[in-house]
Design an enzyme around this catalytic site. Sequence first.
Site, short mmCIF file in Angstrom:
data_model
loop_
_atom_site.label_atom_id
_atom_site.label_comp_id
_atom_site.label_asym_id
_atom_site.label_seq_id
_atom_site.Cartn_x
_atom_site.Cartn_y
_atom_site.Cartn_z
N GLU A 1 35.55 124.18 -13.99
CA GLU A 1 35.45 125.06 -13.10
C GLU A 1 35.29 126.37 -13.13
O GLU A 1 36.11 126.83 -14.17
CB GLU A 1 36.86 124.65 -12.17
CG GLU A 1 36.62 125.57 -10.80
CD GLU A 1 37.68 125.35 -9.93
OE1 GLU A 1 37.91 124.20 -9.36
OE2 GLU A 1 38.32 126.51 -9.53
N ASP B 1 41.07 129.15 2.86
CA ASP B 1 42.35 129.89 3.41
C ASP B 1 41.67 131.20 4.10
O ASP B 1 40.59 131.51 4.09
CB ASP B 1 43.20 130.36 2.25
CG ASP B 1 43.95 129.14 1.71
OD1 ASP B 1 44.36 128.28 2.34
OD2 ASP B 1 43.75 128.84 0.49
N PHE C 1 49.96 132.37 -9.19
CA PHE C 1 49.17 131.16 -8.72
C PHE C 1 50.14 129.99 -8.23
O PHE C 1 49.95 129.67 -7.12
CB PHE C 1 48.30 130.48 -9.90
CG PHE C 1 47.08 131.32 -10.24
CD1 PHE C 1 46.82 132.53 -9.89
CD2 PHE C 1 46.57 131.07 -11.59
CE1 PHE C 1 45.67 133.25 -10.35
CE2 PHE C 1 45.41 131.59 -12.21
CZ PHE C 1 45.03 132.68 -11.50
N SER D 1 35.53 117.96 -16.32
CA SER D 1 34.44 118.72 -15.70
C SER D 1 35.16 120.04 -15.65
O SER D 1 36.56 120.24 -15.97
CB SER D 1 34.42 118.48 -14.03
OG SER D 1 35.70 118.02 -13.57
N HIS E 1 39.83 117.46 -14.62
CA HIS E 1 39.11 118.83 -14.39
C HIS E 1 39.98 120.04 -14.66
O HIS E 1 40.95 119.93 -14.66
CB HIS E 1 39.02 118.77 -12.75
CG HIS E 1 38.28 119.99 -12.01
ND1 HIS E 1 36.95 119.97 -12.07
CD2 HIS E 1 38.95 120.96 -11.50
CE1 HIS E 1 36.52 121.08 -11.51
NE2 HIS E 1 37.86 121.81 -10.96
P1 FAD Z 1 42.56 120.33 4.15
O1 FAD Z 1 42.21 118.94 3.60
O2 FAD Z 1 41.57 120.59 5.48
O3 FAD Z 1 44.13 120.44 4.59
C1 FAD Z 1 44.57 121.88 4.86
C2 FAD Z 1 45.92 121.52 5.38
O4 FAD Z 1 45.76 121.05 6.89
C3 FAD Z 1 46.89 120.47 4.96
O5 FAD Z 1 48.18 120.91 5.17
C4 FAD Z 1 46.59 119.19 5.73
O6 FAD Z 1 47.54 118.36 5.86
C5 FAD Z 1 46.28 119.97 7.07
N1 FAD Z 1 45.39 119.05 8.03
C6 FAD Z 1 44.41 118.53 7.65
N2 FAD Z 1 43.62 118.04 8.96
C7 FAD Z 1 44.51 118.45 9.82
C8 FAD Z 1 44.47 118.00 11.29
N3 FAD Z 1 43.28 117.24 11.81
N4 FAD Z 1 45.47 118.68 12.15
C9 FAD Z 1 46.34 119.21 11.51
N5 FAD Z 1 46.58 119.32 10.23
C10 FAD Z 1 45.49 118.99 9.33
N6 FAD Z 1 39.47 127.61 -1.68
C11 FAD Z 1 38.54 128.36 -1.56
O7 FAD Z 1 38.62 129.28 -0.57
N7 FAD Z 1 37.41 128.26 -2.36
C12 FAD Z 1 37.35 127.32 -3.30
O8 FAD Z 1 36.41 127.26 -4.07
C13 FAD Z 1 38.44 126.37 -3.58
N8 FAD Z 1 38.44 125.44 -4.44
C14 FAD Z 1 39.45 124.75 -4.59
C15 FAD Z 1 39.14 123.55 -5.55
C16 FAD Z 1 40.53 122.65 -5.68
C17 FAD Z 1 40.50 121.61 -6.71
C18 FAD Z 1 41.62 122.80 -5.15
C19 FAD Z 1 42.63 121.98 -5.19
C20 FAD Z 1 41.82 124.00 -3.92
C21 FAD Z 1 40.55 124.77 -3.87
N9 FAD Z 1 40.77 125.85 -2.96
C22 FAD Z 1 39.59 126.80 -2.77
C23 FAD Z 1 41.81 126.01 -2.16
C24 FAD Z 1 41.87 125.46 -0.74
O9 FAD Z 1 40.71 126.12 0.12
C25 FAD Z 1 43.13 125.47 -0.23
O10 FAD Z 1 44.07 124.91 -0.93
C26 FAD Z 1 43.33 125.29 1.18
O11 FAD Z 1 44.55 125.87 1.95
C27 FAD Z 1 43.39 123.88 1.63
O12 FAD Z 1 42.16 123.15 1.40
P2 FAD Z 1 41.86 121.90 1.63
O13 FAD Z 1 40.33 121.43 1.36
O14 FAD Z 1 42.87 121.03 1.00
O15 FAD Z 1 42.08 121.70 3.21
#
Ligand code: FAD
Length: 318
Positions: free
Chosen positions: A10, A102, A238, A8, A288
């Site tokens: 991105e 973020d 990055f 895939s 990916h």
């Molecule tokens: P989560 O899975 O919610 O985790 C974030 C943090 O919170 C972790 O440290 C986790 O341990 C902690 N956490 C989770 N649940 C809880 C809870 N209940 N209580 C306390 N702590 C908790 N960012 C963008 O803005 N746009 C994008 O399009 C984008 N695409 C991405 C694609 C990929 C493949 C990747 C790997 C990252 C991407 N990101 C993107 C970046 C991502 O948004 C950041 O890495 C962000 O900091 C974490 O997102 P996540 O979905 O992993 O968060």
Amino acid sequence: MSKAVTVSFEFFPPSDAAMADQLWSAVLRLAPLRPRFVSVTYGADGSTRSRTHDLVMRIRRETDLLVAPHLTCVGAPREEVIGIARDYWRCGVRHLVALRGDAPASDPAAPSTPGATPGTGAPGPKAPGSAGAGCRYQPHPGGFAFASDLVGGLKSAGEFEISVAAYPEGHPESGSVEADLANLKRKIDAGATRAITQFFFDPEVFLRYRDRCAASGVAASIVPGILPITRFPQMLRFAERCGASVPAWLRRRFEGLDEDPETRRMIAAHVAIEQVQLLRQHGVDEFHFYTLNRAELTYAICHALGLRPWVFEEAQVA
Ligand code: FAD
């Protein structure tokens, strides 16, 4: 016998006409490799949001690629995020990449890390899976707090296929490896079926992580996120932002090449090809690519993985 490779790609929404042309050339060059899907990153601010939507719609209109828009929890109440998902469903989109996102920073137009939020200032690609520009994440008062909540919400909006993010070297804000794995498991238990990893360079890092996921009962495909190194200093930025380690051997390979794009490209292709082939030997069959809207390196790596462009006329004859 190992399964056929699937890939895939991105892309990030372009912020001006020149970037749009470069992006579209990349889409057209990579499309004949018949990726399982292509994904489009999502920024927290409104303009990036509409650009994500516009790009998703253009890809759907002008190609036969399956598109997975990214969606984040940042800066919007739940109903608004669900509204966007419902709109996508009505338009025929069936796959979403669900992320927390973020804290938004200065420049919404700049792509951050591959797979990332906007906000690093300079135009160009953002870091994949960026942890933003240093601001602390605060959930929107009426919004989804974490990606696991978002996955649950999206599942209520439609029977989407959902991919989420995973961190072989741990998410920068996770207190421990265990907390990180528990979070990934929550996302999968909420309904995601694929975890795309942050980029990494040492295949062992990924393989150990895959083992830990399996041992923790994470029932999903763990797909390595591959970052072809277009520009080494950019990759270092990055990596710093998202906590990916850069091995000393990799730094040595790119030493002295800042002004030598041709050799740099060859080295970059070699590094990534080595990486994917090693992963392949260990049974990895899905990859990916963080294309940064450029096709050249990704195309070469896919070629080395055995993928060939699909030509309609040839397929008819066969
Ligand atoms: P989560 O899975 O919610 O985790 C974030 C943090 O919170 C972790 O440290 C986790 O341990 C902690 N956490 C989770 N649940 C809880 C809870 N209940 N209580 C306390 N702590 C908790 N960012 C963008 O803005 N746009 C994008 O399009 C984008 N695409 C991405 C694609 C990929 C493949 C990747 C790997 C990252 C991407 N990101 C993107 C970046 C991502 O948004 C950041 O890495 C962000 O900091 C974490 O997102 P996540 O979905 O992993 O968060």
